[in-house]
Structures are given as structure tokens and as C-alpha cells.
Write an enzyme that holds these catalytic residues in place. Sequence first.
Site, PDB file in Angstrom:
ATOM      1  N   ARG A  53     -12.630 -19.088  26.970  1.00  0.00           N
ATOM      2  CA  ARG A  53     -14.051 -18.725  27.048  1.00  0.00           C
ATOM      3  C   ARG A  53     -14.475 -17.956  25.793  1.00  0.00           C
ATOM      4  O   ARG A  53     -15.645 -17.910  25.444  1.00  0.00           O
ATOM      5  CB  ARG A  53     -14.326 -17.902  28.313  1.00  0.00           C
ATOM      6  CG  ARG A  53     -15.790 -17.991  28.759  1.00  0.00           C
ATOM      7  CD  ARG A  53     -16.085 -17.199  30.017  1.00  0.00           C
ATOM      8  NE  ARG A  53     -15.880 -15.790  29.805  1.00  0.00           N
ATOM      9  CZ  ARG A  53     -15.043 -15.029  30.510  1.00  0.00           C
ATOM     10  NH1 ARG A  53     -14.339 -15.531  31.495  1.00  0.00           N
ATOM     11  NH2 ARG A  53     -14.917 -13.748  30.227  1.00  0.00           N
ATOM     12  N   TYR A 105     -39.614 -27.752  22.038  1.00  0.00           N
ATOM     13  CA  TYR A 105     -38.938 -28.332  23.194  1.00  0.00           C
ATOM     14  C   TYR A 105     -39.457 -27.664  24.467  1.00  0.00           C
ATOM     15  O   TYR A 105     -39.359 -26.444  24.637  1.00  0.00           O
ATOM     16  CB  TYR A 105     -37.421 -28.192  23.074  1.00  0.00           C
ATOM     17  CG  TYR A 105     -36.724 -28.734  24.281  1.00  0.00           C
ATOM     18  CD1 TYR A 105     -36.958 -30.027  24.723  1.00  0.00           C
ATOM     19  CD2 TYR A 105     -35.847 -27.944  25.009  1.00  0.00           C
ATOM     20  CE1 TYR A 105     -36.335 -30.526  25.852  1.00  0.00           C
ATOM     21  CE2 TYR A 105     -35.212 -28.439  26.132  1.00  0.00           C
ATOM     22  CZ  TYR A 105     -35.473 -29.731  26.551  1.00  0.00           C
ATOM     23  OH  TYR A 105     -34.855 -30.219  27.676  1.00  0.00           O
ATOM     24  N   ASP A 178     -35.103 -24.140  15.310  1.00  0.00           N
ATOM     25  CA  ASP A 178     -34.497 -25.264  16.031  1.00  0.00           C
ATOM     26  C   ASP A 178     -34.588 -26.469  15.103  1.00  0.00           C
ATOM     27  O   ASP A 178     -35.670 -26.998  14.846  1.00  0.00           O
ATOM     28  CB  ASP A 178     -35.247 -25.504  17.343  1.00  0.00           C
ATOM     29  CG  ASP A 178     -34.628 -26.635  18.170  1.00  0.00           C
ATOM     30  OD1 ASP A 178     -33.961 -27.505  17.586  1.00  0.00           O
ATOM     31  OD2 ASP A 178     -34.841 -26.655  19.398  1.00  0.00           O
ATOM     32  N   LYS A 203     -28.039 -34.212  20.668  1.00  0.00           N
ATOM     33  CA  LYS A 203     -28.888 -35.217  20.038  1.00  0.00           C
ATOM     34  C   LYS A 203     -28.155 -35.865  18.862  1.00  0.00           C
ATOM     35  O   LYS A 203     -27.073 -36.382  19.036  1.00  0.00           O
ATOM     36  CB  LYS A 203     -30.219 -34.562  19.630  1.00  0.00           C
ATOM     37  CG  LYS A 203     -30.903 -33.814  20.790  1.00  0.00           C
ATOM     38  CD  LYS A 203     -31.282 -34.760  21.897  1.00  0.00           C
ATOM     39  CE  LYS A 203     -32.150 -34.156  22.978  1.00  0.00           C
ATOM     40  NZ  LYS A 203     -31.461 -33.353  23.983  1.00  0.00           N
TER      41      LYS A 203
END
Length: 381
Positions: A53, A105, A178, A203
Site C-alpha cells: 500500500r 471532467y 489535468d 485513458k
Amino acid sequence: MSGDFRERPETLAAQALGWVEPATRSVVPAIYPSTLYERAPDGSYPGGHTYTRDENPTYEQAESLLNRLEGGDGALLFGSGMAAATTVFETLDVGDHVVAPEQMYWTLQRWLEELAARGRIALDIVPNGDLAALEAALRPGRTKIVWIETPANPGAAITDIAEVSEAAHVAGARVVADSTVSTPVLCRPLEHGADLVVHSATKQLNGHADVLAGAVVTARRDALWERLVHDRAYRGAVLGPFEAWLLLRGMRTLFLRVPRSADSALRIAGRLASHPAVRDVRYPGLPSHPGHAVAARQMSGGFGMLLSFRPRGGAAAAKRVAGALRLFRNATSLGGVESLVEHRAPVEGPGTRVPADLLRLSIGIEAVEDLLEDLDRSLAP
Ligand code: PLP
């Protein structure tokens, strides 16, 4: 780097930084599924890893490559683009001020509005690329994040990263870009003054629509970066090693896929712009696009795979065209090798800022002639 020269980004990507596994000399990077790492008798971790993690060698391979391509000082992978973005915002203190654009987005914008409604943050939403509106919204000392997305999803609005960064920095805010639609092939926001770059790696970075992943890249390893490293580990917003490996494999062909789909997108945008059944095309590669000059300055090698258009005849015509396309898959998301169409407003639902008749296209790597024929046929009366 090897010898006395610096490889170009295409080479770094194709060779995944030239990594060779030391024990077996395997040229293809290994997958490390282990969640745990052995301590030495003295209690130390000689392998430099403790628990997956916190860190995993498979994440580190993809992170190192993305970091080099963005020209950053560190990169972190996350379990999704949303996990990356929300981890950045979760570093804010209650009441900190955020400025975000009208076009971005949608799920992230909704989440910010929800945070603001709950009093967690103060939020101003300003038109993309409107410097005067941004400057009026900035609250020196209180604005902590100016979020930009360029080109923005879904209308491909462009923001001048250098201009925004200058204004934000004067006010003491950080700029987070972004850059999902650009990828580092077309634009490297850190070079233009942004402090952090965020990607939905789901993407075009991965490019094959088979991995959910996100990333943050930093211009410098400052206190905010240490906080992000800490928070990713504490919040557990990591991805699995298999996904990280698939992402690295996808990134190796980035410099073939991105220019190919951008070239096709430019041709398709040009065709749609002169089509009698189309009233509006939004693609930054078109000289008629309001952000074309800025995009031409801060992007190189193309204008991206995302374009939107509005067929004549309103929302009903948009629905009909989306349903009539055969090669464009009628599906959400973007940046894969296959081309997609989405009638966007119904997806975003009530309160959307997207025109009711807007169709979003994500251009893949198929023969562009096939895609043009599919659009011509579907737009025919
Ligand atoms: N940013 C942009 C521009 C996006 O298009 C998306 C998803 O569509 C996201 C962020 C969120 O990424 P993810 O779906 O990987 O959480």
C-alpha cells in the site's frame, strides 16, 4: 540516460527506461504481486520496500517513466484518475478556497460542488481560459488550488497554463493541471509553470481501455508532495501490480498512438467543420477554435484525440447520429485505440453545463478514411 547522451522521450517510452531485471536479465519488466517484503535480522528492509500500500516495484517502473516524460520530480500512481484528483484535494484544510473551470471532467466538478455544499471547501467556478475571471476569483492567501484541465473534457476548451500559473502563484495558490487529454506527448504542463500534473491514466496513457488508473506528477518534492505520498499510503488509493504493469506496457507505444489519433482527429474535425449537417465543431487544432493560438503555443505534435460537435437538429439529431455510427462505439471514456462517440449531456444529467446536442468523439487509431465514411453516412439525412 546512458553514456554521454540523453535519450529522447520516444526511446525512453519504447524501452520502458531501458530497465532490465538484474537476476534473469529479463527485458520485459517483471510483475511484483507480493504485498509484503522481508525484513533483515536487524529489522531493516534491505529491499527498500515495506508493504504494497506504500510502494511496489511494479508501480515504480510506470511512475519513473511517466515522471521522465512529464519532466517531473516525482510521480505517484493511483487506483483511478478520480483517486488521484481527490487525494490532491483531500490535502486541503477546511475552508480553503479552490478555483476550478466551467468545463472539466464532470464527476470531479460534481464532487467539488458537493464538498463546497458541505462547507469543506470554498469553490469558485470560472470560464475556461478567462484570465480576468480567474484573477477576480483568486483570494490571495486563501486560494490553495487552481485546477485546470486543458484541453478540457468534453468541449476541448484550452487554458493558457503559463498565464494561469503566473496569476495563481502571485496569489499563493498552486496550479494543478489535468493533462489527461494531452498526455506528455503533446504537452508538459510543468514546463509551463504548473505545480502538479494529474492524469486519468485509464485513458490514452494506458490506451487500451483495460486498466483503471490515475497519476500525479510533481514539479518539486516539497511538503505537499510528501503529504501526497503519505496520504496515498494511508488512504490506500493504490492500484494493483497487474494494472500497473499493463499501464507500463501501454505507455511503451504512447508515441505511436497519440500522434496517430491526433492526426486523425484533425482530419475529422476539418471534415465536420465543413459538413452541412453540423453546426459547431470544437477542436483546438482548428484555427476557428478560440483556444487555437494558445494550444499551438503550448502543445506540440498535435491537439489530441478529443473533439466534440453539434449536429443540426438538436438533441434528437445528436441521439440519432450517435446511434447510427457503426465504427465509433457508443460508449463512455476516451483515449483507447478504438474510436468512441458519446451523447454527453444525458450522461451528465440535470445541471450539466454541456449543450444538449453535443456529441463527444474520442479518436482511435483506425484507418481515418473508415471513420470519415462512418460519420458521413450517419450524418446523411
Ligand atoms: N480527468 C479526465 C479529463 C477524465 O476524462 C476522467 C475520466 O473520464 C477523469 C479525470 C477521471 O479518471 P478515472 O475515470 O480514471 O477515475
